[in-house]
Design a protein around this motif. Structure first.
Motif, mmCIF file in Angstrom:
data_model
loop_
_atom_site.group_PDB
_atom_site.id
_atom_site.type_symbol
_atom_site.label_atom_id
_atom_site.label_comp_id
_atom_site.label_asym_id
_atom_site.label_seq_id
_atom_site.Cartn_x
_atom_site.Cartn_y
_atom_site.Cartn_z
ATOM 1 N N LYS A 42 0.818 -1.216 0.000
ATOM 2 C CA LYS A 42 0.000 0.000 0.000
ATOM 3 C C LYS A 42 0.848 1.262 0.000
ATOM 4 C CE LYS A 42 -4.181 -1.797 2.092
ATOM 5 N NZ LYS A 42 -5.142 -1.651 3.192
ATOM 6 N N ALA A 43 2.119 1.137 0.335
ATOM 7 C CA ALA A 43 3.013 2.303 0.303
ATOM 8 C C ALA A 43 3.190 2.812 -1.126
ATOM 9 C CB ALA A 43 4.367 1.952 0.903
ATOM 10 N N VAL A 44 2.963 1.952 -2.114
ATOM 11 C CA VAL A 44 3.114 2.339 -3.517
ATOM 12 C C VAL A 44 1.980 3.258 -3.950
ATOM 13 C CG1 VAL A 44 3.216 1.465 -5.883
ATOM 14 C CG2 VAL A 44 4.439 0.282 -4.068
ATOM 15 N N VAL B 221 0.940 -0.881 -11.501
ATOM 16 C CA VAL B 221 2.350 -1.232 -11.333
ATOM 17 C C VAL B 221 2.536 -2.741 -11.473
ATOM 18 C CG1 VAL B 221 4.259 -1.293 -9.673
ATOM 19 C CG2 VAL B 221 2.932 0.799 -9.972
ATOM 20 N N THR B 222 1.646 -3.520 -10.888
ATOM 21 C CA THR B 222 1.734 -4.982 -10.994
ATOM 22 C C THR B 222 1.612 -5.432 -12.443
ATOM 23 O OG1 THR B 222 0.758 -5.204 -8.790
ATOM 24 C CG2 THR B 222 0.769 -7.166 -10.182
ATOM 25 N N VAL C 157 11.066 -13.022 -6.755
ATOM 26 C CA VAL C 157 10.044 -12.118 -6.232
ATOM 27 C C VAL C 157 10.460 -10.707 -6.602
ATOM 28 C CG1 VAL C 157 8.923 -11.205 -4.173
ATOM 29 C CG2 VAL C 157 9.432 -13.636 -4.319
ATOM 30 N N VAL C 158 9.557 -9.979 -7.265
ATOM 31 C CA VAL C 158 9.791 -8.582 -7.623
ATOM 32 C C VAL C 158 8.979 -7.740 -6.648
ATOM 33 C CG1 VAL C 158 9.613 -6.829 -9.415
ATOM 34 C CG2 VAL C 158 10.085 -9.204 -10.039
ATOM 35 N N ARG C 159 9.677 -6.944 -5.838
ATOM 36 C CA ARG C 159 9.010 -6.085 -4.855
ATOM 37 C C ARG C 159 9.079 -4.651 -5.327
ATOM 38 N NH1 ARG C 159 11.261 -4.116 0.123
ATOM 39 N NH2 ARG C 159 12.989 -5.544 -0.261
ATOM 40 N N ALA C 160 7.927 -4.031 -5.557
ATOM 41 C CA ALA C 160 7.866 -2.650 -6.022
ATOM 42 C C ALA C 160 8.026 -1.706 -4.837
ATOM 43 C CB ALA C 160 6.543 -2.382 -6.723
#
Length: 132
Positions: free
Chosen positions: A63-65, A74-75, A96-99
């Protein structure tokens, strides 16, 4: 859309990739990768997981995104970019891709550059040039 066989869905697999895998951080994303074999000091390898499975990728967009609309956008961008680069990951790899929050206003081209840089840092974009 990623093929079903290339999707990371179990929380245990996410945790395994994040805790035991190598990571490469960039300004807009962090890439966590757990390869099926870990390099040893004597230039051999130690099996970690079954390398017969295809590479699987998951995404973490908190949720910070941004709000739900921004997070889903974004996903979708990251999923599309990873699908084009899926062949660079060895079989059996968990990724794992962390935005990060700066990913929200980023263009697909900027996210693609960050993803490519992370893959290069983890030596997944070309064969590794090591002493062995």
């Amino acid at each position: 859309m990623l093929p079903a066989a290339a999707r990371l869905t179990r929380s245990q697999d996410f945790g395994l990739a994040i805790r035991r895998g190598r990571r490469a951080g960039r300004s807009r994303l962090v890439l966590h990768v757990l390869q099926p074999e870990a390099p040893r000091a004597d230039c051999g390898t130690t099996p970690i997981r079954d390398s017969e499975e295809p590479a699987r990728v998951g995404f973490v967009v908190s949720k910070a995104v941004g709000n739900a609309v921004v997070r889903h956008r974004v996903t979708r961008q990251l999923r599309h970019l990873v699908r084009q680069r899926l062949d660079r990951l060895p079989a059996g790899t968990l990724a794992v891709v962390r935005a990060l929050p700066p990913a929200a206003p980023a263009t697909s081209a900027e996210l693609g550059r960050d993803l490519d840089a992370a893959l290069r840092k983890l030596r997944l974009s070309a064969p590794a040039d090591g002493p062995c």
